[in-house]
Design an enzyme around this catalytic site. Structure first.
Site, PDB file in Angstrom:
ATOM      1  N   GLU A   1      66.322  44.004  57.446  1.00  0.00           N
ATOM      2  CA  GLU A   1      65.310  44.870  56.834  1.00  0.00           C
ATOM      3  C   GLU A   1      65.962  46.026  56.062  1.00  0.00           C
ATOM      4  OE1 GLU A   1      62.369  44.700  56.043  1.00  0.00           O
ATOM      5  OE2 GLU A   1      61.666  46.749  55.780  1.00  0.00           O
TER       6      GLU A   1
ATOM      7  N   GLU B   1      65.199  46.374  47.288  1.00  0.00           N
ATOM      8  CA  GLU B   1      63.898  46.608  46.650  1.00  0.00           C
ATOM      9  C   GLU B   1      63.843  47.952  45.924  1.00  0.00           C
ATOM     10  OE1 GLU B   1      60.405  44.653  49.328  1.00  0.00           O
ATOM     11  OE2 GLU B   1      61.511  46.256  50.295  1.00  0.00           O
TER      12      GLU B   1
ATOM     13  N   ARG C   1      43.733  56.268  47.880  1.00  0.00           N
ATOM     14  CA  ARG C   1      44.056  55.962  49.273  1.00  0.00           C
ATOM     15  C   ARG C   1      43.673  54.545  49.656  1.00  0.00           C
ATOM     16  NH1 ARG C   1      43.879  61.046  52.453  1.00  0.00           N
ATOM     17  NH2 ARG C   1      43.130  59.867  54.221  1.00  0.00           N
TER      18      ARG C   1
ATOM     19  N   ASN D   1      37.422  59.814  60.241  1.00  0.00           N
ATOM     20  CA  ASN D   1      38.685  59.082  60.096  1.00  0.00           C
ATOM     21  C   ASN D   1      39.366  59.080  61.454  1.00  0.00           C
ATOM     22  OD1 ASN D   1      38.130  59.059  57.429  1.00  0.00           O
ATOM     23  ND2 ASN D   1      39.805  60.396  56.797  1.00  0.00           N
ATOM     24  N   GLY D   2      40.007  57.980  61.792  1.00  0.00           N
ATOM     25  CA  GLY D   2      40.703  57.904  63.076  1.00  0.00           C
ATOM     26  C   GLY D   2      40.080  56.849  63.967  1.00  0.00           C
TER      27      GLY D   2
ATOM     28  N   TRP E   1      38.120  52.743  54.966  1.00  0.00           N
ATOM     29  CA  TRP E   1      39.137  51.685  55.010  1.00  0.00           C
ATOM     30  C   TRP E   1      39.006  51.105  56.415  1.00  0.00           C
ATOM     31  CZ3 TRP E   1      43.753  49.850  57.002  1.00  0.00           C
ATOM     32  CH2 TRP E   1      44.465  49.000  56.152  1.00  0.00           C
TER      33      TRP E   1
ATOM     34  N   HIS F   1      82.791  34.957  59.702  1.00  0.00           N
ATOM     35  CA  HIS F   1      82.483  33.689  59.043  1.00  0.00           C
ATOM     36  C   HIS F   1      82.142  33.883  57.567  1.00  0.00           C
ATOM     37  CE1 HIS F   1      82.627  31.718  62.899  1.00  0.00           C
ATOM     38  NE2 HIS F   1      81.856  32.684  63.379  1.00  0.00           N
TER      39      HIS F   1
ATOM     40  N   LYS G   1      52.824  44.432  45.681  1.00  0.00           N
ATOM     41  CA  LYS G   1      52.453  44.807  47.054  1.00  0.00           C
ATOM     42  C   LYS G   1      51.911  43.590  47.801  1.00  0.00           C
ATOM     43  CE  LYS G   1      51.729  47.861  50.274  1.00  0.00           C
ATOM     44  NZ  LYS G   1      53.015  48.167  50.905  1.00  0.00           N
TER      45      LYS G   1
ATOM     46  N   CYS H   1      40.921  56.825  55.742  1.00  0.00           N
ATOM     47  CA  CYS H   1      39.809  56.843  54.788  1.00  0.00           C
ATOM     48  C   CYS H   1      39.726  58.224  54.116  1.00  0.00           C
ATOM     49  CB  CYS H   1      38.496  56.561  55.502  1.00  0.00           C
ATOM     50  SG  CYS H   1      38.652  55.346  56.808  1.00  0.00           S
TER      51      CYS H   1
ATOM     52  N   LYS I   1      65.266  46.600  52.137  1.00  0.00           N
ATOM     53  CA  LYS I   1      64.719  47.858  51.608  1.00  0.00           C
ATOM     54  C   LYS I   1      65.612  48.400  50.493  1.00  0.00           C
ATOM     55  CE  LYS I   1      61.564  48.183  52.525  1.00  0.00           C
ATOM     56  NZ  LYS I   1      60.492  47.553  53.221  1.00  0.00           N
TER      57      LYS I   1
HETATM   58  C1  G6P Z   1      55.601  41.621  49.283  1.00  0.00           C
HETATM   59  C2  G6P Z   1      55.683  43.117  49.560  1.00  0.00           C
HETATM   60  C3  G6P Z   1      56.471  43.358  50.853  1.00  0.00           C
HETATM   61  C4  G6P Z   1      55.822  42.577  52.000  1.00  0.00           C
HETATM   62  C5  G6P Z   1      55.682  41.084  51.669  1.00  0.00           C
HETATM   63  C6  G6P Z   1      54.817  40.371  52.686  1.00  0.00           C
HETATM   64  O1  G6P Z   1      56.865  41.128  49.018  1.00  0.00           O
HETATM   65  O2  G6P Z   1      56.315  43.786  48.497  1.00  0.00           O
HETATM   66  O3  G6P Z   1      56.483  44.741  51.158  1.00  0.00           O
HETATM   67  O4  G6P Z   1      56.622  42.729  53.144  1.00  0.00           O
HETATM   68  O5  G6P Z   1      55.038  40.931  50.410  1.00  0.00           O
HETATM   69  O6  G6P Z   1      53.517  40.845  52.575  1.00  0.00           O
HETATM   70  P1  G6P Z   1      52.455  40.848  53.754  1.00  0.00           P
HETATM   71  O7  G6P Z   1      51.254  41.517  53.157  1.00  0.00           O
HETATM   72  O8  G6P Z   1      52.190  39.403  54.089  1.00  0.00           O
HETATM   73  O9  G6P Z   1      53.039  41.593  54.897  1.00  0.00           O
END
Ligand code: G6P
Length: 604
Positions: free
Chosen positions: A477, A484, A27, A100-101, A74, A500, A599, A2, A481
């Site tokens: 993953e 993306e 933030r 915060n924390g 938050w 395969h 996002k 926060c 990454k």
């Molecule tokens: C979008 C975001 C990813 C995220 C995915 C799932 O594609 O760009 O970063 O992993 O959604 O989102 P969630 O909020 O369900 O983890």
């Protein structure tokens, strides 16, 4: 997490504070609040939602005080609401705090305080601190705060006001950043520099264990009962850089916060040699015979890692589904099924709809979510929060590591409830988990090696990522990454599948990234590596520091500290994310907002 801002000086405190909060909006937050001492009286205003709502409330007030504090919250403990918004107060309404924390032992302390007739107005952990101070306020403000600090465990950046001593602000830091803005005849205390940069560029960063007594002309800092000095530094950042704490992008800032995010997520959830998960019904967990986990994107890869953990530690058949697939499928689910959804935002439409379609058939459901009060957090029987804080970069980084933290804890907990994990294994696994934040810090300290490798390979058109067993989802993953953030085509594979298909792609151009720590399957992964080398392929290996053999096979090696083999995915996340980040940066891509990505995916 926060945003915090405090002001003491000659100017109108509420104006300075509202301005400071507006500089912290990036933030992410779900409520905001302010408290001012005006004529020895504490006045507080709070609102759910945007800062605009709070501003509207203040429009018809003429607040004149020159000392005050403000917060954007938050949510972590308790839903986003006006009651849970900071500042919180004690029973007398003279002491107020923003924080915060996470106060780890807040529940025990709250029970104790209730016995002393304290009444609580919120669901937060923070509020108890105001009441702890109230217990000793007769001894004076400073003594009361210092004695309350001795009673709490956890992480905090907190700022406190007491209308009985309206000439000072007290602040304390443990794990959550706080910085003093040193002005002329005025001082600021904040979670982040941008909130006061317009008024002063002199910043004094507090360290863990510090408590500061701030007046308008003076700052005294104590640590471990002794007076200490902290150098005031000149901040040369622009406002935009300051929002990123000097980092060039939110993505690298958030990767750098992973040790903290992991720690904040496990804190208070390990007790001796057992796992303690709030809100989770152990009786229901005991009855389940199979598990289905639903997720999308990076969350799906965290879920996939958990499949290996749950089967290994708890001996429970676990399947993992991409939400958009299970949504239209006919999954076999009955009352013996535990349904788990994993989602950073808690708002991903496919995950929500998939769950809606099958929830009635399942025995029990748990949401693993980062955003408190989000749709998924309200829909399932129980919720376990990841305490990663707001994530601004579009690609998930610190929330991924926090999801893994919860999934490791849950797998071990299931193992214990189902009598599949003995005390010795439990103890050693929990001790490995506790070591992770320290090891992540080591990995984050020197990023130069990964940067060099990233620059070397940044012009390649394709990448392949390989792993076996628990490291296979990390290959997925790593490839995601890279796609993306760098727009480079990349695929993740189970290394055993290499023959395969993907082996047909081996050439001297495509780098092959291998997750290859020395574990039970190390020899098998080395065979895969040799098969690629025999065809003039390029190998980038991620392995453990004490590995002596990898030098013979790999073109480039990234080392991780040694740990029990089950825990390498937690460490490997860092170089995988950094590799994608540095390649993206080298290619001049807007890594915080890569093209076409969102996002939170709230439409199908
Ligand atoms: C979008 C975001 C990813 C995220 C995915 C799932 O594609 O760009 O970063 O992993 O959604 O989102 P969630 O909020 O369900 O983890």
């Amino acid at each position: 997490m926060c945003g915090i801002i405090g002001y003491i000086g000659e100017e109108n405190a509420s104006e300075r504070i509202i301005y400071g909060l507006s500089r912290l909006e990036y933030r992410g937050y779900d409520s905001a609040g302010i408290a001012i001492i005006d004529n020895c009286k504490l006045i507080r205003f709070r609102s759910k939602g945007r800062l605009e709502n709070l501003k509207k409330k203040l429009e018809h007030e003429s607040l004149k005080g020159t000392i005050g504090i403000g917060h954007t919250r938050w949510a972590t403990h308790g839903k986003p609401s006006e009651e849970n918004a900071h500042p919180h107060m004690d029973c007398t309404g003279k002491i107020t705090i923003i924080h915060n924390g996470i106060i780890e032992n807040y529940f025990e302390l709250k029970e104790e305080l209730k016995k002393h007739h304290h009444k609580f107005a919120s669901e937060t952990d923070t509020e108890i601190f105001a009441h702890l101070i109230e217990e000793n306020i007769g001894k004076g403000f400073e003594k009361a705060v210092f004695s309350a600090l001795k009673q709490i465990r956890g992480t905090y950046g907190m700022v406190i006001l007491y209308s009985g001593e309206p000439d000072k602000i007290i602040a304390a830091r443990q794990g959550s950043p706080l910085v003093i803005g040193v002005g002329k005849g005025e001082n600021y205390i904040a979670s982040d520099v941008p909130s006061f940069l317009k008024y002063t560029r002199k910043a004094m960063f507090l360290e863990d264990g510090d408590a500061a007594v701030i007046t308008k002309t003076d700052v005294q800092i104590y640590n471990g009962g002794k007076k200490v000095t902290r150098q005031a530094r000149d901040i040369k950042w622009t406002s935009e850089q300051a929002e990123k704490s000097g980092f060039p992008h939110f993505m690298i800032k958030e990767i750098s916060e992973e040790a903290q995010a992991f720690e904040d997520t496990i804190i208070g959830r390990i007790e001796g040699s057992s796992v303690k998960l709030e809100n989770v019904d152990d009786k229901k967990l005991k009855k389940i015979k199979n598990i289905r986990i639903i997720a999308c994107g990076t969350s799906y890869h965290a879920a996939y890692t958990a499949k290996y953990l749950m089967e290994k530690y708890a001996g429970i058949n676990t399947s993992v589904d991409v939400a958009s697939e299970i949504r239209y499928g006919d999954p076999v689910i009955d009352k013996s099924t535990l349904l788990i959804t994993v989602s950073q935002s808690g708002e991903t439409i496919d995950t929500i709809e998939a769950f809606k379609n099958i929830q009635k058939r399942a025995g029990y459901s748990i949401a693993i979510v980062n955003v408190v009060g989000s749709t998924l957090s309200r829909m399932l029987d129980s919720v376990i929060y990841t305490h990663a804080g707001p994530e601004i970069g579009v690609a998930a980084t610190k929330t991924f590591i926090s999801q893994l933290a919860v999934l490791y804890l849950l797998s071990l907990h299931l193992g214990s409830i189902h009598g599949k994990i003995n005390d010795k294994k439990m103890k050693s696994s929990l001790s490995s988990l506790r070591k992770i934040p320290g090891l992540l810090k080591i990995m984050l300290k020197d990023k130069s090696k990964v940067k060099k490798i990233a620059e070397k390979y940044s012009k390649q058109r394709d990448f392949l990522y390989y792993g076996r067993n628990i490291n296979f989802p990390m290959a997925l993953e790593g490839a995601l990454k890279l796609k993306e953030i760098s727009y480079i085509h990349a695929e993740g594979y189970a290394a055993g599948e290499m023959k395969h298909g993907p082996i047909a792609l081996v050439d001297d151009k495509t780098p092959n990234v291998f997750l290859a720590p020395e574990n039970a399957l190390y020899e098998k992964i080395i065979s895969n590596i040799q098969e690629i080398k025999a065809r003039s392929g390029t190998i980038i290996a991620i392995t453990n520091r004490s590995n002596k053999t990898m030098k013979r096979f790999a073109d480039d090696i990234i080392y991780m500290p040694d740990i029990d083999e089950d825990f390498y995915p937690l460490l490997a996340a860092i170089p995988l994310q950094l590799l994608a980040y540095y390649i993206g940066v080298k290619k001049g891509i807007d890594v915080d907002k890569p093209r076409n990505l969102a996002k939170s995916v709230t439409v199908e």
